[in-house]
Design a protein around this motif. Structure first.
Motif, PDB file in Angstrom:
ATOM      1  N   GLN A 505      31.948  36.539  43.271  1.00  5.30           N
ATOM      2  CA  GLN A 505      32.977  35.786  43.543  1.00  5.30           C
ATOM      3  C   GLN A 505      32.339  34.354  43.898  1.00  5.30           C
ATOM      4  O   GLN A 505      33.208  33.324  43.585  1.00  5.30           O
ATOM      5  N   GLN A 558      35.131  47.295  36.630  1.00  7.83           N
ATOM      6  CA  GLN A 558      36.167  46.483  37.332  1.00  7.83           C
ATOM      7  C   GLN A 558      35.440  44.865  37.629  1.00  7.83           C
ATOM      8  O   GLN A 558      36.199  43.947  37.324  1.00  7.83           O
ATOM      9  N   ARG A 562      37.452  41.747  36.121  1.00 10.63           N
ATOM     10  CA  ARG A 562      37.654  40.792  37.205  1.00 10.63           C
ATOM     11  C   ARG A 562      37.074  39.221  36.707  1.00 10.63           C
ATOM     12  O   ARG A 562      37.611  38.415  36.945  1.00 10.63           O
ATOM     13  N   HIS A 563      35.757  39.279  36.324  1.00  4.00           N
ATOM     14  CA  HIS A 563      35.133  38.084  36.219  1.00  4.00           C
ATOM     15  C   HIS A 563      34.944  37.728  34.567  1.00  4.00           C
ATOM     16  O   HIS A 563      34.410  36.825  34.243  1.00  4.00           O
TER      17      HIS A 563
END
Ligand code: BGC
Length: 894
Positions: A505, A558, A562-563
């Motif tokens: 993130q 996941q 997500r990225h």
């Protein structure tokens, strides 16, 4: 027959996490059953709002029923939508390969944080401004009293800061985390923590307090000074008290709090802490304290950033080290200094024990090395002072450990001590992110064991909030290149899944509009402008390589999902900014990246490195797309890989298999990333070996080439050369620093040499994990534990030891998501012995090293008759078997 037990229940990789904000948390468990072939064929998860309801199986909020599936990792919660502060209790049972149910597991739980920003009712508060860009400031103490008038059922403290915080309730520290809320790009997000403080409250008057530190928010960050994100620390807190009668009382940070400065005159991550015990505010965190001299706090506008739960590990204290000898006195005007040696280059700080006259100030300077005269060597720290000062109160024994700072050091120089300090005056406190140990590696060569030790300590010290390059000089940044180079090794030694989930993130937050990824994440001002906005080949590619590696090692799709957009935007950017698929082409990109950083007399062309990494990132994107079921994208990236490969060959490869630049790294990248026509691979491998031999069995690779070099040699059939390089003791080599007494991995191959002494102090860290990337080869090739990319996360394990280098034994263990994997071999007079363990609910392909005519037994049976073993084929050098879960003892005799 033994029934399987279900153990190690995890939610989002964590055991009973308090305060997460993942809306569909993923659940994992392990089967504890040593029986051969033990597998899960079905599972049932039940969840309830309380432990009692769960155990009585009533009012369940979620009951999957019996699900026919062998899945025991990352099973998403699919019950009713979760709400803020909800605690969910859950347990699992499984059915084994004989359809026998296990008993229910012990209950586990997770608890949600505050899911809606509107639920935070407090204000950001702090003290008057002091300090400036280059001047540190004292730490404010904040407090608030309140009354609890009825019996408390439960209480939670939701808290964060811009800066660092430590909270106190009625005289006691809340939690044991260090450096919360951690480092994120505070212009975009900050993490909060949730603490269960039920037991800390009392009926009547209570006091809640916080001490704030500068941390990354407003303290020094690398070499660019203080106040990078804001001018002073600020607190946001919310204490929610649920009474037994169902009512609630909430105490929030607001204008009713008071503040004062106390004994911490300054506390900075890079510079150190100054503490004057005479200024202590005794009892400041208890209700009866007289705060009439304190000032009202200042309230600040809401910065409008995301408040996110801490879903990953925090930094904590893990070990204590004692000095290995009595302190050595250095007599020097105007006073004596004492050198303490902790015997280990470590990261953390020291706890001081002292008695003496009030007002005496003790100075503690920290360094990694001593110079030729035995004095503390600090030139390589650049502007990081790494110095703590403690001024005595003067009332008997005093104990002090700084709060908001950490140092990278093996030696501490003490001055100002009243009298002659004993060895016990200092204790080393080891700090790092909570990344549980998962791997061990050990073999018959003590120098290699020390190398492994050094790799592990390099990892511990540099996995502090973000994966840093080094922990001591004025840098300590989340260098992308270093992280991607080391991540595969990191994931053997320690459970780094949640750690890298958080950092991914940070990478996404650091990404520019254009898709470019800077060289560090969280990004800092220095890399926000100019050509260094693009981290360049092998650095920026971390955005693809790291999540791919986490997928390989933990089966986590996941994170990829997500990225995915962030990775795709990055690869698009690379294509757009290349010149005909040549990345870092000198015509369009004069800087071209960091190159093969710290190579030895071997300059690899930057466009070659760039294009090789473009190909690699494209290929990984193709695999990532395939893993996510994005078939079109998989095809598109597969084609991109082929196109870049063609461009690479066209520009850098001769018809005779020579690779432009001619360096080891040039050959290693071409071989390892599959960039050569099949028929030229042997020639390229030959040229690589020739260069190594010409250098008298030495490597010349820098950060980029070193991690792949032993793998490229292994695949090319030159295991012998890989072992020679591993065992090489003279510089440059992995073992050279070990022979010089290193206890961590050095930044440079020649950080210190007998001939030249210290390298350039401008860049000479003795705790830099990048060259520790050899660790992956020790586990995967020497001991032989590896992933199968088709069934990642060690659901299917590749067990393939490749003995060599005269080692008589090697042993590795790895606690995977399925349980412990073991590979331990020994060369004996009469042959070869190999013990392996495949955890329950996993499987393995084992390559038993054996010539075609060798006789192989498992336990007391011929291989063909062994239970749980299916012989697939015998090749020139191995018997290839499929293994069911269980422990096996193979013996090979000629
Ligand atoms: C850091 C490295 C980093 C490099 C970029 C250095 O100052 O310490 O480890 O990767 O810069 O080349």
């Amino acid at each position: 027959m033994q029934s399987a037990k279900v153990i190690n229940l995890r939610c989002e990789y964590l055991s009973n996490p308090l305060g997460i904000d993942v809306l569909q948390p993923r659940l994992s468990w392990q089967l504890d059953c040593p029986r051969r072939g033990a597998r899960q064929t079905a599972y049932q998860i039940v969840a309830a709002d309380s432990q009692k309801a769960l155990e009585e199986a009533r009012a369940l909020i979620w009951d999957t029923g019996k699900i026919l599936s062998d899945r025991s990792t990352h099973v998403p919660y699919e019950g009713p939508a979760l709400h803020s502060a909800q605690r969910v209790w859950w347990r699992v049972r499984i059915w084994d390969e004989h359809d026998q149910p296990s008993p229910w597991s012990e209950p586990a739980w997770w608890e949600m944080g505050l899911l809606d920003r509107g639920e935070w009712r407090g204000r950001w508060i702090g003290a008057a401004l002091s300090g400036g860009r280059w001047t540190s400031a004292p730490c404010p103490f904040l407090r608030k009293t309140f009354v609890v008038s009825q019996p408390v059922a439960s209480a939670r403290l939701y808290v964060t800061a811009l800066g660092l915080y430590e909270c106190y309730l009625n005289g006691h520290r809340v939690g044991d985390d260090v450096f919360t809320p951690g480092w994120t790009d505070y212009r975009k997000r900050v993490q909060y923590r949730v603490y269960d403080v039920t037991e800390m409250l009392r009926t009547g008057a209570n006091a809640l307090g916080a001490i704030l530190g500068d941390g990354w928010y407003c303290g020094h960050v690398c070499w660019i000074g203080r106040q990078q994100y804001g001018d002073r620390p600020k607190l946001l807190a919310q204490l929610v008290i649920n009474f037994a009668d169902g009512s609630t009382h909430t105490v929030v940070s607001d204008e009713s709090w008071k503040t004062a400065f106390g004994p911490i005159l300054e506390s900075d991550l890079l510079m150190g802490e100054s503490y004057d015990a005479r200024k202590e505010l005794v009892g400041w965190d208890t209700p009866g304290y007289d705060d009439s001299q304190w000032q009202p706090v200042q309230c600040f506008a809401d910065p409008g950033i995301a408040l996110v739960a801490t879903n990953g590990p925090t930094v904590r204290r893990f070990e204590e080290l004692q000095p290995v000898a009595d302190p050595v006195e250095i007599k020097e005007w105007p006073m004596s200094r004492w050198i303490f040696d902790f015997g280990q280059n470590m990261v953390g700080r020291v706890r001081l024990k002292v008695s003496g006259p009030g007002g005496t100030t003790i100075t503690l300077r920290h360094g990694e090395m001593l110079d030729a005269e035995g004095k503390l060597y600090t030139a390589n720290l650049r502007s990081a002072r790494q110095t703590d000062h403690y001024t005595l109160r003067g009332e008997g024994e005093e104990v002090y450990e700084p709060r908001f700072t950490f140092h990278g050091f093996r030696y501490v120089e003490m001055s100002g001590y009243p009298g002659r300090p004993g060895r016990d005056a200092l204790t080393g406190i080891v700090l790092h992110s909570d990344i549980p140990q998962t791997g061990t590696f050990e073999c018959s060569d003590p120098l290699i064991n020390q190398l492994q030790h050094n790799i592990v300590w390099g990892q511990k010290g540099n996995f502090l909030e973000v994966p840093t390059d080094c922990p001591q000089r004025d840098e300590r940044l989340g260098w992308t290149g270093d992280a991607q180079i080391f991540i595969r090794t990191a994931a053997f030694n320690r459970d780094v899944a949640a750690f890298f989930t958080k950092w991914q993130q940070d990478l996404a937050d650091a990404q520019f509009e254009s898709g470019a990824i800077p060289p560090v994440a969280p990004n800092v001002a220095f890399f926000a402008e100019g050509p260094l906005r693009d981290g360049g080949p092998a650095w920026a590619d971390a955005v693809v390589i790291c999540p791919w590696t986490i997928y390989l090692c933990y089966g986590d799709t996941q994170l990829l999902e997500r990225h995915y957009d962030s990775m795709a935007r990055f690869v698009d950017y690379l294509v757009r900014s290349s010149a005909g698929l040549i990345r870092a082409h000198p015509d369009v990109d004069p800087w071209g990246g960091f190159g093969d950083w710290l190579s030895i007399n071997a300059e690899t062309p930057k466009d070659l490195i760039g294009t090789a990494f473009l190909a690699y990132s494209a290929r990984l994107m193709g695999r990532i797309a395939a893993a996510l079921g994005k078939t079109d994208d998989a095809q598109r990236y597969g084609q991109l890989f082929q196109d870049v490969r063609r461009a690479f060959i066209h520009r850098f490869v001769t018809a005779d298999g020579l690779v432009f630049g001619g360096t080891q790294t040039a050959y290693v990248l071409a071989l390892h990333f599959d960039l050569l026509p099949e028929e030229l691979r042997p020639k390229a491998a030959q040229a690589l070996v020739r260069d190594i031999v010409e250098r008298k069995m030495h490597l010349s690779t820098g950060f980029v080439g070193a991690s792949y070099l032993p793998f490229a040699l292994t695949t090319a059939g030159r295991l012998d050369i890989a072992y020679e390089l591993l065992l090489q003791k003279s510089w440059p080599s992995w073992l050279y620093p070990v022979t010089q007494g290193a206890t961590t991995i050095w930044e440079r191959w020649d950080g210190w040499t007998a001939e030249k002494g210290f390298q350039d102090p401008g860049m000479n860290s003795f705790n830099h994990y990048a060259f520790g990337s050899i660790g992956a080869w020790l586990y995967a090739v020497v001991a032989g534990i590896d992933v199968d990319p088709e069934r990642p996360g060690y659901k299917h394990i590749i067990l393939r030891p490749r003995p060599g280098g005269g080692l008589s034994h090697a042993r590795a263990t790895l606690d995977s998501l399925y349980g412990r994997i073991v590979s331990a071999w020994q060369q004996r007079e009469g042959g070869f012995e190999w013990e392996v363990t495949v955890p329950a609910n996993a499987s393995a392909t084992a390559y038993i090293p054996a010539a075609p005519q060798a006789v192989i037994r498992e336990g007391d049976k011929p291989l063909e008759d062994a239970e749980g073993v299916a012989l697939v084929q015998r090749t020139e050098d191995a018997a290839v078997c499929e293994l069911e879960p269980g422990t096996y003892h193979f013996t090979v005799r000629l």
